[in-house]
Write an enzyme that holds these catalytic residues in place. Structure first.
Site, short mmCIF file in Angstrom:
data_model
loop_
_atom_site.label_atom_id
_atom_site.label_comp_id
_atom_site.label_asym_id
_atom_site.label_seq_id
_atom_site.Cartn_x
_atom_site.Cartn_y
_atom_site.Cartn_z
N SER A 154 0.83 -1.21 0.00
CA SER A 154 0.00 0.00 0.00
C SER A 154 0.86 1.25 0.00
CB SER A 154 -0.90 0.03 1.24
OG SER A 154 -1.58 1.27 1.31
N TYR A 167 -1.78 -0.65 9.89
CA TYR A 167 -1.92 -1.08 8.48
C TYR A 167 -0.61 -0.86 7.72
CZ TYR A 167 -4.03 -1.00 3.76
OH TYR A 167 -4.35 -1.23 2.44
N LYS A 171 1.62 -3.63 5.84
CA LYS A 171 1.86 -3.52 4.39
C LYS A 171 3.35 -3.31 4.11
CE LYS A 171 -2.30 -3.92 2.57
NZ LYS A 171 -2.63 -5.22 1.94
#
Ligand code: NAD
Length: 325
Positions: A154, A167, A171
């Site tokens: 990401s 997150y 990622k």
């Protein structure tokens, strides 16, 4: 010239293929001849609940169009789930050629407030989830001397996004995972790349905009020209890049590729030539390093190491160029 990119005879696993990006990858892979294992736990964008409907609907759509697919409702977040996903593909189709680790969800929050539950759940689905599926898939690919991995990273990790420390950590970890799979897999015909997709998918609904409390980040949002996307924001814009990267035609490995608003681009990790300390009995002082700071950060000459040892080569090249050795 026939430059058609097909997947006849290939077996593909796509995790989180019941919605959004994964769904479109699965549909297009099947349209182009692949046999597809459609995995989805059927949860919300925050990872709540479970339902077989998400995977079943995509399998039905593939079969109705004349393609081949089987459903899996296992969670990538457990080792048993990952093993079951790969075994289901092998039982149905005999092998694994392609593995797209795509399943995931968001639980955003201010960095200092993230709970163990938010951290563990998000790392568990994105980072450990990729391990759980990729390890047995890798063994199956290695047996056949052929494989294509695509991990879903990401921009939030590579470039940063407020309120997504959990997150981004997961990622970002996938970048390291993909690099090492690419290095080890090079001995067995296995490639691995990292995709940084962008889409107005249902995950967007999880993006409450509390992160605008950070002034510099809010400025970056305000400066961004989102209207220039001119509608090129649907999950389908990621599919050509994802499928090219898992095709036999694609020789790329160890790469990071981004899709944003219909723009496809390689993302590279580069190091400056930097400043090389003189050969001496002691390392430089902090003050000496501070005086050389412009050279440390000078972007004029770049190195792009693809292994730890390439960085030793970069350091020795810089030392010779700078006349230090
Ligand atoms: P989505 O919510 O539409 O699809 C994700 C799917 O994963 C869902 O169907 C969900 O049920 C499934 N899933 C969640 N947990 C699972 C588990 N434990 N086991 C199996 N399946 C599970 O989201 P999307 O936007 O299509 O996102 C796909 C991937 O792309 C995610 O990894 C996401 O983090 C990543 N991504 C998306 C964007 C974006 O802009 N949409 C940007 C960067 C990265």
């Amino acid at each position: 010239m026939n430059d058609h990119i097909g997947f006849d005879g290939r077996v593909a696993i796509v995790t989180g293929a019941g919605n959004g990006l994964g769904r479109d990858y699965a549909l297009e892979l099947a349209r182009r001849g692949a046999k597809v294992l459609v995995n989805d736990l059927g949860v919300t964008g925050a990872g709540i609940g479970a339902s077989s409907a998400a995977a079943d609907d995509v399998v039905r759509e593939i079969r109705d169009a004349g393609g081949e697919a089987v459903a899996s409702y296992d969670s990538v977040a457990t080792r048993e789930g990952g093993a079951a996903i790969v075994q289901t593909a092998i039982d149905a189709f005999g092998k694994v050629d392609i593995c797209i680790a795509n399943a995931g969800f968001l639980r955003n929050g201010r960095f200092e407030d993230l709970s163990d539950e938010q951290i563990d759940a998000v790392l568990g689905v994105h980072l450990k989830g990729a391990f759980h599926v990729a390890q047995p898939a890798y063994k199956a690919m290695r047996r056949n001397g052929y494989g294509r991995f695509l991990f879903t990273g990401s921009a939030s990790a590579m470039f940063g996004h407020a309120w997504q420390a959990n997150y981004a950590a997961g990622k970002g970890g996938l970048m390291g995972l993909s690099h090492v799979v690419a290095i080890e897999g090079s001995a067995y015909g296995i490639t691995s790349n990292l995709l940084l997709p962008t889409a107005a998918s249902r995950l967007a609904a999880e993006m409450t905009d509390g992160f605008k409390e950070i002034p510099a980040f809010a400025d970056s949002i305000a400066r961004s020209d989102r209207a220039a996307a001119r509608g090129r924001t649907s999950p389908e814009y990621n599919t050509p890049l994802a499928l090219y990267l898992v095709s036999e035609a694609c020789r790329e490995t160890h790469g990071i590729f981004s899709q944003n608003s219909g723009r496809y681009a390689k993302v590279r990790i580069v190091a400056a030539d930097g400043w090389v300390a003189p050969v001496a009995d002691a390392p430089p002082t902090i003050e000496e390093l501070a005086r050389q700071w412009d050279a440390v950060c000078d972007p004029t000459i770049e190195h792009e190491p693809l292994t730890v040892y390439d960085e030793f080569t970069a350091a020795s090249t810089a030392a010779r160029r700078q006349g230090v050795i």
